[in-house]
Structures are given as C-alpha cells and as structure tokens.
Design a protein around this motif. Sequence first.
Motif, PDB file in Angstrom:
ATOM      1  N   GLU A   1      42.418  53.188   8.235  1.00 53.74           N
ATOM      2  CA  GLU A   1      43.632  53.986   8.453  1.00 53.74           C
ATOM      3  C   GLU A   1      43.533  54.774   9.770  1.00 53.74           C
ATOM      4  OE1 GLU A   1      45.387  53.919   5.386  1.00 53.74           O
ATOM      5  OE2 GLU A   1      46.871  55.482   5.631  1.00 53.74           O
TER       6      GLU A   1
ATOM      7  N   GLY B   1      44.555  52.839  12.525  1.00 49.39           N
ATOM      8  CA  GLY B   1      45.939  52.335  12.474  1.00 49.39           C
ATOM      9  C   GLY B   1      46.067  51.021  11.696  1.00 49.39           C
ATOM     10  N   TYR B   2      45.151  50.770  10.753  1.00 49.40           N
ATOM     11  CA  TYR B   2      45.167  49.515   9.986  1.00 49.40           C
ATOM     12  C   TYR B   2      45.189  49.801   8.477  1.00 49.40           C
ATOM     13  CZ  TYR B   2      43.980  46.995  14.246  1.00 49.40           C
ATOM     14  OH  TYR B   2      44.019  46.457  15.498  1.00 49.40           O
TER      15      TYR B   2
ATOM     16  N   PRO C   1      47.404  45.493  11.101  1.00 46.31           N
ATOM     17  CA  PRO C   1      48.057  46.680  11.679  1.00 46.31           C
ATOM     18  C   PRO C   1      49.054  47.281  10.694  1.00 46.31           C
ATOM     19  CG  PRO C   1      48.058  44.848  13.241  1.00 46.31           C
ATOM     20  CD  PRO C   1      47.596  44.288  11.938  1.00 46.31           C
ATOM     21  N   GLU C   2      49.043  48.600  10.579  1.00 45.13           N
ATOM     22  CA  GLU C   2      49.894  49.251   9.564  1.00 45.13           C
ATOM     23  C   GLU C   2      51.383  49.098   9.853  1.00 45.13           C
ATOM     24  OE1 GLU C   2      48.585  53.306   9.636  1.00 45.13           O
ATOM     25  OE2 GLU C   2      49.490  53.684  11.590  1.00 45.13           O
ATOM     26  N   ARG C   3      51.742  48.745  11.110  1.00 48.13           N
ATOM     27  CA  ARG C   3      53.173  48.624  11.423  1.00 48.13           C
ATOM     28  C   ARG C   3      53.759  47.286  10.978  1.00 48.13           C
ATOM     29  NH1 ARG C   3      50.137  48.114  15.767  1.00 48.13           N
ATOM     30  NH2 ARG C   3      50.347  46.265  17.071  1.00 48.13           N
ATOM     31  N   ARG C   4      52.930  46.324  10.571  1.00 51.94           N
ATOM     32  CA  ARG C   4      53.469  45.062  10.070  1.00 51.94           C
ATOM     33  C   ARG C   4      54.140  45.295   8.714  1.00 51.94           C
ATOM     34  NH1 ARG C   4      52.823  43.569  14.337  1.00 51.94           N
ATOM     35  NH2 ARG C   4      50.967  42.632  15.257  1.00 51.94           N
TER      36      ARG C   4
ATOM     37  N   ASN D   1      52.825  46.929   4.413  1.00 54.48           N
ATOM     38  CA  ASN D   1      53.479  47.926   3.560  1.00 54.48           C
ATOM     39  C   ASN D   1      53.927  47.353   2.218  1.00 54.48           C
ATOM     40  OD1 ASN D   1      53.633  50.401   5.386  1.00 54.48           O
ATOM     41  ND2 ASN D   1      54.165  48.685   6.706  1.00 54.48           N
TER      42      ASN D   1
ATOM     43  N   ARG E   1      45.638  40.372  13.496  1.00 57.06           N
ATOM     44  CA  ARG E   1      46.804  41.132  14.011  1.00 57.06           C
ATOM     45  C   ARG E   1      48.110  40.570  13.476  1.00 57.06           C
ATOM     46  NH1 ARG E   1      43.037  42.045  17.585  1.00 57.06           N
ATOM     47  NH2 ARG E   1      42.526  44.243  17.483  1.00 57.06           N
TER      48      ARG E   1
ATOM     49  N   ASN F   1      50.367  38.770  14.634  1.00 54.16           N
ATOM     50  CA  ASN F   1      51.561  38.909  15.483  1.00 54.16           C
ATOM     51  C   ASN F   1      52.292  37.579  15.599  1.00 54.16           C
ATOM     52  OD1 ASN F   1      49.460  38.045  16.947  1.00 54.16           O
ATOM     53  ND2 ASN F   1      49.356  39.793  18.304  1.00 54.16           N
TER      54      ASN F   1
END
Length: 435
Positions: A237, A240-241, A266-269, A273, A431, A433
């Motif tokens: 965390e 950022g993961y 990555p937490e933004r994916r 969530n 990642r 991406n």
Amino acid sequence: MKPVKVGLLGLGTVGGGTHQVLMRNAEEINRRAGRRIEVVSAAVRHPERHVDVVLPLATDPFDLVRDPEIDIVVELIGGIEPARQLILEAIAQGKHVVTANKALVALHGNEIFAAAHQQGVMVAFEAAVAGGIPIIKALREGLAGNQIEWLAGIINGTSNFILTEMRDKGRDFADVLAEAQALGYAETDPTFDIEGIDAAHKLTILASIAFGIPLAFDKVYTEGIAHVSREDVQYAEEFGYRIKHLGIARRVAEGIELRVHPTLIPERRLIANVNGVMNAILVKGDAVGSTLYYGAGAGAEPTASAVVADLVDVVRTLTADPGNRVPHLAFQADHITDLPLLPIDQVVTAYYLHMQAEDRPGVMAEITGVLADQGISIEALIQKESAPGSTIVPVIMLTHRVREERLVRAVEQIEAMVAITGTVTRIRLERLNAD
Ligand code: HSE
C-alpha cells in the motif's frame, strides 16, 4: 413445441438455485429459448433432506443419465468421480450436458470434449469459471475476432475476501477463512481456495479457450496466499499497490505463461478495487484492447444464472448441425494447438521483496550488489525503523522486470548473507497496463 426435459444431478446450493431460477423466470426463459425448459427429475444422495422439493427424486444418478425422457443432464455434484463417469455416460446416451464442475473440466475436459465431439452433443460449462460472470461466452464468442494477448483474473472469491479483510480490518488469515467457510464461498476442502488450486482449475479453462490450447492443469504454476502477511499488504500500500490473488495467462514469444499467485497491482487499476468475494477478469485482446468483466463468482443464484444461460444456449442450438455450433473450447477441435507452456523460472515479471537486515554500514551495498550481479534493477526501496532494542530492520523493495531464474539466484544469495535474518518474502508484481 415440446418442452425440453432436464435432469439435475445434485440439488445442493447450485442445484437448488438452478431449479428456483428456472421456475421463477420460466416465462422470460421460454421467450428467449423458444421452448419450455422442464426439470423432470433430480438425483440426490439424501432424499430425506429434500422433502419440500416438488420434483421426482432419484437416488441412483446413473438411472437419471440413462433415462430416455431426459434431453439435457445438468451436473452439479462437483468432484471428479462419479461426476466424470456420469457425464461420459450421458454423452454416450446422446444427451447434452451442462456442468459447473471446474475441477472436472480442468482435469478431464480434453477427454470429455473429445467424447462429446464424437457424439455431436454439447457440454456447456459457463458456471465453472467465475460463477455468474459470462466470461466463457465473452472469450469464446464476444472476443472471437481478437488475438488474446493476456488475461488476469481474481477468480477465487475466498482468497479475495481474505486479502480484502486483512487490508481493510487488519484481521488474521485464519479468522477470515472461517468466516468465508460459514458464508458458503469456500470449497468443501478450503485448501483448494487458499493454496490456489481452485483458481488454477479456472485459469486452465480460461487459457484453453483464450489461446486454443489443450486443457493443461498440471502445467499451471500455483501458489496460494498463506505466506502473505499483514505487513506485506501494508507495505504494498505504501508503494501504491494492492495485493490480489491472480490467475494470469499470457502469450509471449516463447510460448504461454500460466500462473496463479499473489500479485502486487497498481491501486489505480479498476481490478485492484474488486473487493470481498467478488470476481473480475481483465482480458487484453489485440483489437479490442483491455476489457474487464466483474460480478459474483459464487453463490446459489449467481451460479444458477450461468447454468440457466447454458441451458438456453443448448436449447437454441438443439436443431443446429453440430458443425455449426460454437466449439467447446472456442477453436475448432482440429485446430487446438499444443503451444509451449513456460515453466515459472522462465517467466519475466517485476517483484516485491521483503527481508530483515542488520542495520550496519555496507549491508545495503551488499544486497544491491547481489541484485546488480544478476542484472536486477531496483525501482523503489524503503528501509523501516528497527523495533526498540533491535538492530534488525525491515527492507522492502520493488524491482524492475527480470526473468524469474535470475531473481531466484539473487534471493538465494541474499538469504545466505550473515546480515540477513530468515527468508526473503517475494511477491510478483504486474502493472496490467493496456499495452
Ligand atoms: N470456492 C470458490 C471461490 C467458489 O471461493 O471462488 C466458486 O468457484
């Protein structure tokens, strides 16, 4: 038109759910299928437990699969035997089959689909992967124009539930597992969930239909979540993961990677969530780009949703020439290709490393020297404070991508250092991406 007659093998959570959905939505299902779907009997081991069921019950499941009145057998008993023999017998009797049995499809699907192909019958298995999410349909039909490059899925709700609770509430592994079992999500043998076997069954199926390869459960690298600590979840965390238990199948120049393991993402994916018992599968196709499928991966009615969809599919194509149906494994049977399946030491990925090091001059230089010797580049590094009175400090780092065999060599050398206490925790990092 005459109704289509269905026999249920098993009337447990999913069997009961299927019967209920078929009855409740009979009208809508009939409008979609073009014929009524009628459950005419169910085979159960303990009829006394189903006194409230308004169905003829059989105790010998072989009687049911041989019953000439039945057109479609729905297998919901799970496990390998007698499910395998029952399905093969149903196929031999010329009946179509719908199954939710992921272990059976993953381990014996090649044999079952060959028999079905020969008999010109369908074996549908949407409910075997990710419960109610129509991922088989999406991969097999919706993405048929693509070369699938990779897919990554949260395909075991129990592991996801445990990791989510560890992160959100700082709870212990064992305590959360007991709750997942009580909620009815965990397998009868919960080691299937926490050691990654259940996810490996599902990944085997997804990879086969994504790449047109035979089902190869024994080639899946499988690692569960038991070695992931609360500290790892917290350190990830800080970088950022999130740590998720993923099934990953990827086409690379040398062949196909098939692996199930905890993974930093990555937490933004969006997929990072996906919490609690929910499932999600991210699929990257060369034409469509990234697509994400999300929903309930288990439970009576979500799984029944997939079983009933399969029944509707089968009913719609009952009169179609077998050669014009969607092939079981997405690719035409004579076009299934044996691509090389890569051993885990040939996989290239990034890593999270967590070790306990002595806090004195030169130790960090020694660690980074070992990594440099193996061509491993560090992306980020944190050294935490030591506990009061201790000279041992946690060192956590993220690496750039490296072939696993090099990482293994480096970790062996680091663990052999006098300044390192215990083993090095390593968790792969992806990642995910769009490129
Ligand atoms: N035990 C499985 C899970 C159930 O936790 O996802 C659905 O296959």
